[in-house]
Design a protein around this motif. Structure first.
Motif, PDB file in Angstrom:
ATOM      1  N   GLY A 266       0.837  -1.002   0.177  1.00 51.45           N
ATOM      2  CA  GLY A 266       0.172   0.190  -0.074  1.00 51.45           C
ATOM      3  C   GLY A 266       0.928   1.104   0.115  1.00 51.45           C
ATOM      4  O   GLY A 266       1.838   0.991  -0.336  1.00 51.45           O
ATOM      5  N   VAL A 267      -0.123   2.713  -0.013  1.00 52.20           N
ATOM      6  CA  VAL A 267       0.815   3.380  -0.261  1.00 52.20           C
ATOM      7  C   VAL A 267       1.941   4.189   1.238  1.00 52.20           C
ATOM      8  O   VAL A 267       3.024   4.581   1.119  1.00 52.20           O
ATOM      9  CB  VAL A 267       0.351   5.067  -0.606  1.00 52.20           C
ATOM     10  CG1 VAL A 267      -0.925   4.854  -1.570  1.00 52.20           C
ATOM     11  CG2 VAL A 267      -1.058   5.194   1.153  1.00 52.20           C
ATOM     12  N   ARG A 268       1.416   3.047   2.313  1.00 51.53           N
ATOM     13  CA  ARG A 268       2.349   3.224   3.566  1.00 51.53           C
ATOM     14  C   ARG A 268       3.137   2.366   3.556  1.00 51.53           C
ATOM     15  O   ARG A 268       3.758   1.649   5.453  1.00 51.53           O
ATOM     16  CB  ARG A 268       1.025   3.932   5.059  1.00 51.53           C
ATOM     17  CG  ARG A 268       0.531   5.189   4.411  1.00 51.53           C
ATOM     18  CD  ARG A 268      -0.155   5.156   5.594  1.00 51.53           C
ATOM     19  NE  ARG A 268      -0.758   6.943   5.553  1.00 51.53           N
ATOM     20  CZ  ARG A 268      -1.918   6.727   6.446  1.00 51.53           C
ATOM     21  NH1 ARG A 268      -2.245   5.955   7.227  1.00 51.53           N
ATOM     22  NH2 ARG A 268      -2.594   7.910   6.068  1.00 51.53           N
ATOM     23  N   GLY A 269       2.884   0.789   2.431  1.00 52.82           N
ATOM     24  CA  GLY A 269       4.184   0.477   2.841  1.00 52.82           C
ATOM     25  C   GLY A 269       3.297  -1.125   3.516  1.00 52.82           C
ATOM     26  O   GLY A 269       3.864  -2.018   3.452  1.00 52.82           O
ATOM     27  N   ARG A 270       2.371  -0.915   3.568  1.00 54.13           N
ATOM     28  CA  ARG A 270       1.646  -2.265   4.180  1.00 54.13           C
ATOM     29  C   ARG A 270       1.250  -3.474   2.973  1.00 54.13           C
ATOM     30  O   ARG A 270       0.722  -2.688   2.547  1.00 54.13           O
ATOM     31  CB  ARG A 270       0.064  -1.496   4.891  1.00 54.13           C
ATOM     32  CG  ARG A 270       0.127  -2.807   6.383  1.00 54.13           C
ATOM     33  CD  ARG A 270      -0.818  -1.910   6.985  1.00 54.13           C
ATOM     34  NE  ARG A 270      -2.318  -1.838   6.599  1.00 54.13           N
ATOM     35  CZ  ARG A 270      -3.021  -1.910   7.093  1.00 54.13           C
ATOM     36  NH1 ARG A 270      -3.671  -0.698   8.473  1.00 54.13           N
ATOM     37  NH2 ARG A 270      -4.627  -1.856   6.427  1.00 54.13           N
ATOM     38  N   LYS A 271       1.238  -4.352   3.045  1.00 54.42           N
ATOM     39  CA  LYS A 271       1.606  -5.508   2.163  1.00 54.42           C
ATOM     40  C   LYS A 271      -0.540  -5.327   2.040  1.00 54.42           C
ATOM     41  O   LYS A 271      -1.689  -5.898   3.388  1.00 54.42           O
ATOM     42  CB  LYS A 271       1.458  -6.600   1.959  1.00 54.42           C
ATOM     43  CG  LYS A 271       2.726  -6.218   1.463  1.00 54.42           C
ATOM     44  CD  LYS A 271       3.311  -7.961   2.427  1.00 54.42           C
ATOM     45  CE  LYS A 271       5.031  -7.960   1.631  1.00 54.42           C
ATOM     46  NZ  LYS A 271       5.431  -9.187   1.596  1.00 54.42           N
ATOM     47  N   PRO A 272      -1.464  -4.664   1.548  1.00 45.37           N
ATOM     48  CA  PRO A 272      -3.387  -5.020   1.390  1.00 45.37           C
ATOM     49  C   PRO A 272      -3.360  -6.810   1.093  1.00 45.37           C
ATOM     50  O   PRO A 272      -2.985  -7.440   0.331  1.00 45.37           O
ATOM     51  CB  PRO A 272      -3.447  -4.916  -0.092  1.00 45.37           C
ATOM     52  CG  PRO A 272      -2.190  -4.188  -0.913  1.00 45.37           C
ATOM     53  CD  PRO A 272      -1.146  -4.192   0.501  1.00 45.37           C
ATOM     54  N   THR A 273      -4.406  -6.989   2.056  1.00 47.04           N
ATOM     55  CA  THR A 273      -5.157  -8.414   1.612  1.00 47.04           C
ATOM     56  C   THR A 273      -5.357  -8.980   0.471  1.00 47.04           C
ATOM     57  O   THR A 273      -7.282  -8.059   0.331  1.00 47.04           O
ATOM     58  CB  THR A 273      -5.781  -8.520   3.049  1.00 47.04           C
ATOM     59  OG1 THR A 273      -4.690  -8.653   4.582  1.00 47.04           O
ATOM     60  CG2 THR A 273      -5.855 -10.306   3.000  1.00 47.04           C
ATOM     61  N   MET A 274      -5.304  -9.601  -0.149  1.00 46.91           N
ATOM     62  CA  MET A 274      -6.310  -9.335  -1.695  1.00 46.91           C
ATOM     63  C   MET A 274      -6.801 -10.545  -1.437  1.00 46.91           C
ATOM     64  O   MET A 274      -6.702 -11.696  -0.676  1.00 46.91           O
ATOM     65  CB  MET A 274      -5.561  -9.584  -3.035  1.00 46.91           C
ATOM     66  CG  MET A 274      -3.954  -8.632  -3.028  1.00 46.91           C
ATOM     67  SD  MET A 274      -4.931  -6.492  -2.898  1.00 46.91           S
ATOM     68  CE  MET A 274      -5.049  -6.117  -4.787  1.00 46.91           C
ATOM     69  N   LEU A 275      -7.767 -10.747  -2.659  1.00 47.13           N
ATOM     70  CA  LEU A 275      -8.688 -12.094  -2.516  1.00 47.13           C
ATOM     71  C   LEU A 275      -8.467 -12.564  -3.834  1.00 47.13           C
ATOM     72  O   LEU A 275      -9.336 -11.692  -5.136  1.00 47.13           O
ATOM     73  CB  LEU A 275     -10.225 -11.545  -2.177  1.00 47.13           C
ATOM     74  CG  LEU A 275     -10.670 -11.051  -0.889  1.00 47.13           C
ATOM     75  CD1 LEU A 275     -12.130  -9.959  -1.262  1.00 47.13           C
ATOM     76  CD2 LEU A 275     -10.055 -11.621   0.276  1.00 47.13           C
ATOM     77  N   VAL A 276      -8.574 -13.747  -3.979  1.00 48.10           N
ATOM     78  CA  VAL A 276      -8.775 -14.832  -5.372  1.00 48.10           C
ATOM     79  C   VAL A 276      -9.885 -16.017  -4.885  1.00 48.10           C
ATOM     80  O   VAL A 276     -10.018 -16.003  -3.896  1.00 48.10           O
ATOM     81  CB  VAL A 276      -7.528 -15.250  -5.471  1.00 48.10           C
ATOM     82  CG1 VAL A 276      -6.495 -13.891  -6.030  1.00 48.10           C
ATOM     83  CG2 VAL A 276      -6.998 -15.900  -4.099  1.00 48.10           C
ATOM     84  N   ILE A 277     -10.206 -15.905  -6.271  1.00 41.86           N
ATOM     85  CA  ILE A 277     -11.658 -17.351  -6.192  1.00 41.86           C
ATOM     86  C   ILE A 277     -10.012 -18.360  -5.830  1.00 41.86           C
ATOM     87  O   ILE A 277      -9.259 -18.843  -6.123  1.00 41.86           O
ATOM     88  CB  ILE A 277     -12.151 -17.947  -7.466  1.00 41.86           C
ATOM     89  CG1 ILE A 277     -12.972 -16.695  -7.426  1.00 41.86           C
ATOM     90  CG2 ILE A 277     -12.653 -18.753  -7.824  1.00 41.86           C
ATOM     91  CD1 ILE A 277     -13.866 -16.255  -7.016  1.00 41.86           C
TER      92      ILE A 277
END
Length: 413
Positions: free
Chosen positions: A68-79
């Motif tokens: 993310g913009v502050r270096g945090r990894k966003p949690t992403m969703l997949v099937i």
């Protein structure tokens, strides 16, 4: 994992908001919860609650990707495509093809078996049942992870009841496929005509992807079409939509098995092509086919004619070209009536390739009213012998990912 969430996974996926979220994840994943809310117009709270249910059922999974913009990894969703399975069947005039796949139509197991020449409805249902049990046992799949069974059945099918109204090649009527299989396997069963299932398979995983409307033609021992208009399968008032094989091409032509004269399938099917070769050789035409069958003309079939054409046999090349000419006439009629984006040809006769397709395209070019109609793409299916079984898999997927929620550039059904 919760037992009721698991056994009810098909129903879980079908609600409107869940379908919207599942479609978004399927088409655009990996994707974050925030982006799903933004693009679907659902509230963040709604997205969070539904995603929680879907994660519990293991239909979707979380995947860390990017920063993310502050270096945090966003949690992403997949099937979680590999976690669930679908069984697809193609019940043809002579064979049953069965596949076991994941949600991306990766075929984990394939099986085929012959249908005896004389068979009862009960006998056919037993073969279908045994074939499904065999495929499941081969991969030791947990039945709870199987979303359902899709069936592509040749002939006329009542889609709502899952009933084979008439299977002409088997001379069977009113086969209760859906009722029988749901009772046997205790899971959702969808039954469709084989050509329409083929069209669905092409739309999801073949050359139909990205097209606004397609016609998929299956040419083997008969000629049938699956028609997709504005993203939806066309069935007709009495489930007869797509019976293109009985389109009249020549009112003075040969008698068809249906009793009429000059039907398209009287010129273009494997048996029709073989019959013409036998006739021409019997009246004195030269061909390497005579030598290959040692003068037993009854041994000639469409496959042998194709092999002879590859060897440069003039008669075989001529016969395939003539079949292509008549097919081109039939396709021109369809182009004028329906004006599809693409026409995709599958089935055994399509294996003749350019021997057939060159004259198909020439015939269309000569006959279309407008040059723009000539821009309809005519393609040979790349999905092979299991295209209808793959389409049968899609019968379940289209319920989970309904068309009004999907991106047309990704899929049209």
């Amino acid at each position: 994992m919760s037992e009721n969430i698991l056994t009810g996974s098909f129903k879980l996926m079908k609600s409107l908001n869940r379908s919207a979220i599942l479609n978004k994840i399927r088409n655009d994943g990996p994707i974050s919860r925030a982006e799903i809310a933004k693009q679907t117009k659902l509230t963040p709270a709604t997205v969070t609650n539904i995603v929680k249910e879907l994660l519990l059922s293991e239909i979707i999974i979380e995947k860390n990707q990017g920063r993310g913009v502050r270096g945090r990894k966003p949690t992403m969703l997949v099937i979680n495509s590999s976690n669930f399975h679908i069984i697809g069947l193609d019940i043809g005039p002579k064979k049953i093809h069965v596949v076991l796949s994941d949600l991306d139509a990766n075929l984990l197991e394939k099986y085929q078996t012959l249908i005896p020449k004389k068979i009862t409805s009960d006998g056919l249902l037993n073969i279908i049942k045994d074939s499904i049990h065999y495929v499941i046992s081969k991969k030791h799949i947990d039945k709870k992870k199987i979303i359902g069974i899709g069936v592509g059945m040749h002939g006329v099918v009542d889609v709502e009841k899952g009933l084979s109204l008439f299977a002409p090649s088997l001379q069977l009527r009113n086969i209760p496929i859906k009722k029988y299989l749901e009772h046997e396997f205790n899971m959702v069963v969808k039954v469709e005509n084989d050509a329409r299932a083929m069209a669905l398979g092409e739309a999801w995983f073949g050359d139909g992807s990205g097209a606004n409307s397609i016609i998929a033609i299956n040419i083997g021992r008969s000629v049938n079409a699956g028609i997709i208009i504005n993203g939806e399968l066309y069935h007709g008032e009495h489930f007869m939509g797509g019976e293109t094989g009985h389109m009249t091409i020549d009112i003075d032509g040969p008698r068809c098995s249906c009793g009429n004269y000059g039907c398209l399938q009287s010129y273009t099917t494997g048996p029709a092509i073989a019959a013409r070769a036998k006739h021409e050789i019997s009246i004195g035409r030269e061909s390497i086919l005579r030598e290959w069958v040692d003068n037993d003309l009854e041994l000639i079939d469409g496959k042998l004619i194709h092999e002879a054409a590859i060897k440069g046999d003039p008669l075989s090349i001529e016969i395939l070209s003539q079949a292509g000419k008549y097919l081109g006439v039939g396709l021109t009629n369809l182009i004028h009536v329906l004006n599809p984006s693409r026409i995709i040809i599958g089935g055994g006769v399509s294996k003749a390739g350019d021997f057939l397709m060159d004259s198909v395209k020439q015939s269309i070019q000569k006959r279309v009213l407008e040059q723009s109609a000539n821009q309809t793409e005519i393609l040979i299916s790349k999905l092979g012998d299991y295209v209808t079984a793959i389409g049968a898999i899609s019968l379940l997927l289209v319920e989970i990912f309904p068309p009004d929620q999907q991106s047309r550039t990704s899929i049209i059904l």
